[in-house]
Scaffold this active site. Sequence first.
Site, PDB file in Angstrom:
ATOM      1  N   ASP A   1     -26.576  17.983 -26.983  1.00 45.53           N
ATOM      2  CA  ASP A   1     -25.405  18.818 -26.737  1.00 45.53           C
ATOM      3  C   ASP A   1     -25.802  19.830 -25.673  1.00 45.53           C
ATOM      4  O   ASP A   1     -26.722  20.640 -25.890  1.00 45.53           O
ATOM      5  CB  ASP A   1     -24.976  19.542 -28.017  1.00 45.53           C
ATOM      6  CG  ASP A   1     -24.440  18.587 -29.067  1.00 45.53           C
ATOM      7  OD1 ASP A   1     -23.711  17.659 -28.699  1.00 45.53           O
ATOM      8  OD2 ASP A   1     -24.758  18.766 -30.256  1.00 45.53           O
TER       9      ASP A   1
ATOM     10  N   ASP B   1     -13.717  13.115 -33.569  1.00 49.61           N
ATOM     11  CA  ASP B   1     -14.179  14.223 -34.403  1.00 49.61           C
ATOM     12  C   ASP B   1     -13.185  14.377 -35.549  1.00 49.61           C
ATOM     13  O   ASP B   1     -11.995  14.633 -35.307  1.00 49.61           O
ATOM     14  CB  ASP B   1     -14.257  15.520 -33.598  1.00 49.61           C
ATOM     15  CG  ASP B   1     -15.220  15.423 -32.419  1.00 49.61           C
ATOM     16  OD1 ASP B   1     -16.194  14.663 -32.527  1.00 49.61           O
ATOM     17  OD2 ASP B   1     -14.986  16.103 -31.395  1.00 49.61           O
TER      18      ASP B   1
END
Length: 251
Positions: A11, A130
Amino acid sequence: MLARRIIACLDVRDGCVVKGVNFRGLQRAGDPAALAQRYNDEGIDEIVILDVTATLERRQALSATIRAVASRLFIPLAVGGGIRTETDAAAAIEAGADKVSLNTAALEDPSLITRLAARYGSQAVIVAIDAKAVDGRYAVYSRSGRVPAGREAVEWALEAERCGAGEILLTSIDRDGTRSGFDSRLTAAVSNALNIPVIASGGAGRFEHFADVFTSGRADAALAASIFHYSEHAVSDLKAYLMARGIPMRA
């Protein structure tokens, strides 16, 4: 049974690897190129770079970071975050990505999945989902997990597959960064409905969590971040653990 994959997630924000909990509270965790080199040497199967604020800030994923990471790798590299158009995808692939991951842009325009699959092949197109448990269903969220998308995870995964997606990157927002284990129930629900691979994400903390998501969750691959970033567990040890339990792994 096909060999399962272990994928490391980087990330990235402002050129640095970060990690948080439930998509929030991001803290620095290292240099992406250096971490990619280490994972490549340790035997990780693939790496995913997610520019975690690119969509929110309406900018492209950083090409310089992609190039720096790709130059260290001999394994597949996927890039997501800020991939909103065919031009964005082309920039990521030209910088060294083998695959692109779509999230918010795919929800807003599913035909983008089809166009990219036609251009690069379905194997190069990942749709990231998500999801969060809400009232007994798995609700899909966009904008880095902040905005309800008005979709249900299995239904959206099926549509993404029909549009040409080659893989689904399925992240449990509830489990993200908690190290409490993958959401195998969510993963199994999506895996059982699809004919394309599902990558489980969110919650890895122990070797047992990987074994569970590969068996009861029926995941084709498992993605993790923090347990690898901080050198707590070696990839080779994880693969040996899984193979000892009858789960085939890539060499």
